[in-house]
Design an enzyme around this catalytic site. Structure first.
Site: not given
Ligand code: SAH
Length: 213
Positions: A34, A60-62
Site C-alpha cells: 500500500r 485512498i480507502s481504509q
C-alpha cells in the site's frame, strides 16, 4: 523479525480482526504494498487501517474496507472486472492479482496517470486505467463479471447495471454523500437483480463529468 515483516503481520492481523478472512484476498493484500500508492507525508501511515488523502482532494480507502469489498465481490480467476474510482490505484492492483483482466476508471486524469505509473512499476500488466466519467460504464469492454464502485451514488447507475453479465456481481456504496452510506451487493439474475445490504460505509461522492485535472 524485521520492522517490515512486523508491520506486514500487524497489517494482516488488523484486516482479519475486521472480518477479512478470505485467504485469496489476504494473500493479494499481503503482496501489494500500500506504501507504493500513498505519497508525501502520509506514506509512513500506509500500513495503518485508515483512509488517507491522495491527490485531487480524494482518498485512498481504509485497507479493511478494501478487503471487505473485495471479499464481497467474490472475484474468480477468469473474471473481467470493472472498477469505478481508480483513486490511488490500490484497489485495482489488488483486483489485478485475483482476476484475469481489470479496467479502472477515474474522472481525474492526474490520478489515472499516477496510478498507471505505479501499475507499471509493480509489473501489473492486466490492469488498464482510463480517464472518463465512470457512471456511464465502459461499453466497449462490457459485459463484466464483476463491477466495483468506490465512490457513492444515490442509486446504482443504470449503465453499470446494464453492463453486468448475468450471474455477475456488483458491489457499491449507495446513499447521500455527506452521511453514512450502505455498501450493497447487487447480483444479476436472469430474471432481474438481487440486492443485499452489507454494512455502513463512507465514500466520496460519484460525480458527473471529468475533473479539472
Ligand atoms: N479505489 C480508490 C479510492 C477511490 S476514491 C483507491 O483504491 O485508492 C473515489 C474515486 O472516485 C476518486 O478518485 C474520484 O475521483 C472518483 N470518482 C468520483 N466520481 C467518479 C466518476 N463519475 N467516474 C470515475 N471516477 C469517479
Amino acid at each position: 523479525m524485521t520492522n517490515e515483516a512486523e508491520r506486514k503481520m500487524q497489517f494482516l492481523f488488523a484486516l482479519r480482526s475486521r472480518g477479512v478472512t478470505d485467504t485469496r484476498v489476504l494473500n493479494a493484500m499481503e503482496r501489494i504494498d500500500r506504501g507504493a500508492f500513498v505519497r508525501g507525508i502520509f506514506a509512513e501511515r500506509a500500513y495503518e487501517d485508515m483512509p488517507l488523502p491522495i491527490a485531487c482532494g480524494q482518498t485512498i480507502s481504509q485497507p479493511s474496507v478494501v478487503g471487505l469489498m473485495t471479499q464481497a465481490l467474490n472475484v474468480q480467476p477468469r473474471d473481467k472486472v470493472l472498477e469505478i474510482g481508480t483513486g490511488s490505484g490500490y484497489q485495482a492492483a489488488i483486483l489485478s492479482l485475483l482476476a484475469r483482466r481489470v479496467y479502472t476508471i477515474d474522472r481525474h486524469r492526474r490520478l489515472v496517470r499516477e496510478a498507471r505509473q505505479v501499475f507499471d512499476a509493480l509489473g501489473l500488466a492486466n490492469v488498464t486505467a482510463f480517464a472518463a466519467d465512470g457512471s456511464r460504464g465502459l461499453p466497449d469492454q462490457a459485459p463484466f463479471d464483476r463491477i466495483l464502485v468506490t465512490a457513492a451514488a444515490e442509486d446504482p447507475p443504470g449503465p453499470l447495471l446494464a453492463e453486468l453479465r448475468i450471474g455477475g456481481i456488483m458491489v457499491l456504496p449507495v446513499g447521500q454523500s455527506d452521511t453514512v452510506q450502505s455498501l450493497i451487493k447487487v447480483t444479476r439474475l436472469d430474471t432481474g437483480f438481487d440486492y443485499e445490504e452489507l454494512r455502513p460505509v463512507r465514500f466520496v461522492p460519484l460525480l458527473e463529468g471529468l475533473g479539472q485535472d
